[in-house]
Design an enzyme around this catalytic site. Structure first.
Site, PDB file in Angstrom:
ATOM      1  N   ASP A  30       6.103  -6.710  -2.884  1.00 56.02           N
ATOM      2  CA  ASP A  30       6.610  -5.412  -3.335  1.00 56.02           C
ATOM      3  C   ASP A  30       8.066  -5.257  -2.902  1.00 56.02           C
ATOM      4  O   ASP A  30       8.452  -5.674  -1.811  1.00 56.02           O
ATOM      5  CB  ASP A  30       5.744  -4.278  -2.745  1.00 56.02           C
ATOM      6  CG  ASP A  30       5.977  -2.945  -3.437  1.00 56.02           C
ATOM      7  OD1 ASP A  30       5.081  -2.501  -4.173  1.00 56.02           O
ATOM      8  OD2 ASP A  30       7.055  -2.348  -3.254  1.00 56.02           O
ATOM      9  N   ASN A  87      -3.378   2.423  -7.680  1.00 56.79           N
ATOM     10  CA  ASN A  87      -2.970   3.775  -8.029  1.00 56.79           C
ATOM     11  C   ASN A  87      -3.078   3.920  -9.541  1.00 56.79           C
ATOM     12  O   ASN A  87      -2.573   3.078 -10.287  1.00 56.79           O
ATOM     13  CB  ASN A  87      -1.530   4.028  -7.559  1.00 56.79           C
ATOM     14  CG  ASN A  87      -1.404   4.011  -6.054  1.00 56.79           C
ATOM     15  OD1 ASN A  87      -2.349   4.352  -5.340  1.00 56.79           O
ATOM     16  ND2 ASN A  87      -0.249   3.594  -5.553  1.00 56.79           N
ATOM     17  N   GLY A  93      -0.797   8.651  -8.313  1.00 56.15           N
ATOM     18  CA  GLY A  93       0.495   8.242  -7.782  1.00 56.15           C
ATOM     19  C   GLY A  93       1.064   6.989  -8.415  1.00 56.15           C
ATOM     20  O   GLY A  93       1.943   6.343  -7.847  1.00 56.15           O
ATOM     21  N   GLN A  94       0.587   6.654  -9.609  1.00 49.57           N
ATOM     22  CA  GLN A  94       1.085   5.438 -10.268  1.00 49.57           C
ATOM     23  C   GLN A  94       2.493   5.680 -10.806  1.00 49.57           C
ATOM     24  O   GLN A  94       2.735   6.662 -11.508  1.00 49.57           O
ATOM     25  CB  GLN A  94       0.141   5.058 -11.416  1.00 49.57           C
ATOM     26  CG  GLN A  94       0.530   3.745 -12.097  1.00 49.57           C
ATOM     27  CD  GLN A  94      -0.462   3.317 -13.173  1.00 49.57           C
ATOM     28  OE1 GLN A  94      -1.427   4.034 -13.466  1.00 49.57           O
ATOM     29  NE2 GLN A  94      -0.223   2.167 -13.763  1.00 49.57           N
ATOM     30  N   SER A  95       3.420   4.788 -10.446  1.00 48.89           N
ATOM     31  CA  SER A  95       4.803   4.938 -10.916  1.00 48.89           C
ATOM     32  C   SER A  95       5.216   3.832 -11.874  1.00 48.89           C
ATOM     33  O   SER A  95       6.131   4.020 -12.676  1.00 48.89           O
ATOM     34  CB  SER A  95       5.772   4.986  -9.728  1.00 48.89           C
ATOM     35  OG  SER A  95       5.734   3.772  -9.005  1.00 48.89           O
ATOM     36  N   HIS A 100      -1.502  -2.762 -11.606  1.00 46.27           N
ATOM     37  CA  HIS A 100      -1.217  -3.623 -10.452  1.00 46.27           C
ATOM     38  C   HIS A 100      -2.090  -3.198  -9.279  1.00 46.27           C
ATOM     39  O   HIS A 100      -2.340  -2.011  -9.083  1.00 46.27           O
ATOM     40  CB  HIS A 100       0.262  -3.550 -10.057  1.00 46.27           C
ATOM     41  CG  HIS A 100       0.770  -2.156  -9.890  1.00 46.27           C
ATOM     42  ND1 HIS A 100       1.117  -1.356 -10.959  1.00 46.27           N
ATOM     43  CD2 HIS A 100       0.974  -1.398  -8.784  1.00 46.27           C
ATOM     44  CE1 HIS A 100       1.504  -0.179 -10.525  1.00 46.27           C
ATOM     45  NE2 HIS A 100       1.418  -0.166  -9.193  1.00 46.27           N
ATOM     46  N   HIS A 102      -2.195  -3.157  -5.207  1.00 44.83           N
ATOM     47  CA  HIS A 102      -1.425  -3.328  -3.975  1.00 44.83           C
ATOM     48  C   HIS A 102      -2.333  -4.003  -2.955  1.00 44.83           C
ATOM     49  O   HIS A 102      -3.463  -3.551  -2.728  1.00 44.83           O
ATOM     50  CB  HIS A 102      -1.021  -1.978  -3.378  1.00 44.83           C
ATOM     51  CG  HIS A 102      -0.103  -1.155  -4.228  1.00 44.83           C
ATOM     52  ND1 HIS A 102       1.241  -1.037  -3.971  1.00 44.83           N
ATOM     53  CD2 HIS A 102      -0.340  -0.383  -5.325  1.00 44.83           C
ATOM     54  CE1 HIS A 102       1.799  -0.221  -4.867  1.00 44.83           C
ATOM     55  NE2 HIS A 102       0.860   0.188  -5.694  1.00 44.83           N
TER      56      HIS A 102
HETATM   57  P1  5GP Z   1       2.705   2.403  -7.959  1.00 49.92           P
HETATM   58  O1  5GP Z   1       3.390   3.584  -7.349  1.00 49.92           O
HETATM   59  O2  5GP Z   1       2.878   2.381  -9.461  1.00 49.92           O
HETATM   60  O3  5GP Z   1       1.282   2.221  -7.546  1.00 49.92           O
HETATM   61  O4  5GP Z   1       3.431   1.131  -7.362  1.00 49.92           O
HETATM   62  C1  5GP Z   1       4.539   0.538  -7.937  1.00 49.92           C
HETATM   63  C2  5GP Z   1       5.104  -0.409  -6.903  1.00 49.92           C
HETATM   64  O5  5GP Z   1       5.979  -1.284  -7.555  1.00 49.92           O
HETATM   65  C3  5GP Z   1       5.883   0.285  -5.797  1.00 49.92           C
HETATM   66  O6  5GP Z   1       5.307  -0.055  -4.539  1.00 49.92           O
HETATM   67  C4  5GP Z   1       7.293  -0.270  -5.960  1.00 49.92           C
HETATM   68  O7  5GP Z   1       7.932  -0.485  -4.722  1.00 49.92           O
HETATM   69  C5  5GP Z   1       7.053  -1.559  -6.712  1.00 49.92           C
HETATM   70  N1  5GP Z   1       8.142  -1.986  -7.572  1.00 49.92           N
HETATM   71  C6  5GP Z   1       8.797  -1.216  -8.480  1.00 49.92           C
HETATM   72  N2  5GP Z   1       9.716  -1.954  -9.123  1.00 49.92           N
HETATM   73  C7  5GP Z   1       9.628  -3.208  -8.616  1.00 49.92           C
HETATM   74  C8  5GP Z   1      10.330  -4.421  -8.871  1.00 49.92           C
HETATM   75  O8  5GP Z   1      11.213  -4.503  -9.714  1.00 49.92           O
HETATM   76  N3  5GP Z   1       9.965  -5.514  -8.143  1.00 49.92           N
HETATM   77  C9  5GP Z   1       8.974  -5.464  -7.215  1.00 49.92           C
HETATM   78  N4  5GP Z   1       8.702  -6.585  -6.563  1.00 49.92           N
HETATM   79  N5  5GP Z   1       8.296  -4.333  -6.939  1.00 49.92           N
HETATM   80  C10 5GP Z   1       8.622  -3.223  -7.627  1.00 49.92           C
END
Ligand code: 5GP
Ligand code: ZN
Length: 114
Positions: A30, A87, A93-95, A100, A102
């Site tokens: 990450d 997420n 909290g999915q961004s 994916h 974690h």
């Molecule tokens: P979410 O909030 O959707 O569950 O998690 C998205 C994750 O993707 C976050 O932990 C964020 O740090 C990671 N992330 C976002 N953009 C990138 C990227 O370009 N490269 C990597 N390796 N991680 C990313």
């Protein structure tokens, strides 16, 4: 060029180092680690989220989970323990809207999450 950042990573456009790569699933660190071990496991296929997957994706979802197990072993955190999180959607909290998991480890993780 794909707009989705994880599709771009899967296509090798960003030069990402993969901890695991096979025909269907990838694992990579990450960008903003929240624990000493913070790895993302993704399907190469663009699935938006767990909620927007279907029964047709069940084998692939199992493969994502099994890859998290395998990477945890590879990184030596299978005995100390770890957390695997998907997420999902707004309240989840999915961004990044490419499914994916974690894999978090390397310190005691609090519960419940915020
Ligand atoms: P979410 O909030 O959707 O569950 O998690 C998205 C994750 O993707 C976050 O932990 C964020 O740090 C990671 N992330 C976002 N953009 C990138 C990227 O370009 N490269 C990597 N390796 N991680 C990313
Ligand atoms: Zn994608």
């Amino acid at each position: 060029m794909a707009a989705c950042i994880f599709c771009r990573i899967a296509a090798g456009e960003l030069g990402t180092k993969f901890l695991h790569a096979d025909a269907d699933v990838l694992a990579f660190a990450d960008l903003q680690p929240q624990a000493p071990v913070h790895v993302l496991v993704i399907p190469r296929k663009h699935l938006v989220s767990l909620a927007q997957s279907s029964g047709q994706d069940d084998a692939l979802l199992g493969h994502v989970l099994a890859t998290a197990r395998s990477v945890a072993q590879q990184l030596g955190v299978d005995t100390s323990g770890y957390r695997v999180v998907l997420n999902t959607g707004s309240d989840g909290g999915q961004s990044v809207h490419h499914l994916h998991a974690h894999l978090l480890a390397g310190r005691p993780l609090g519960w419940p999450p915020g």
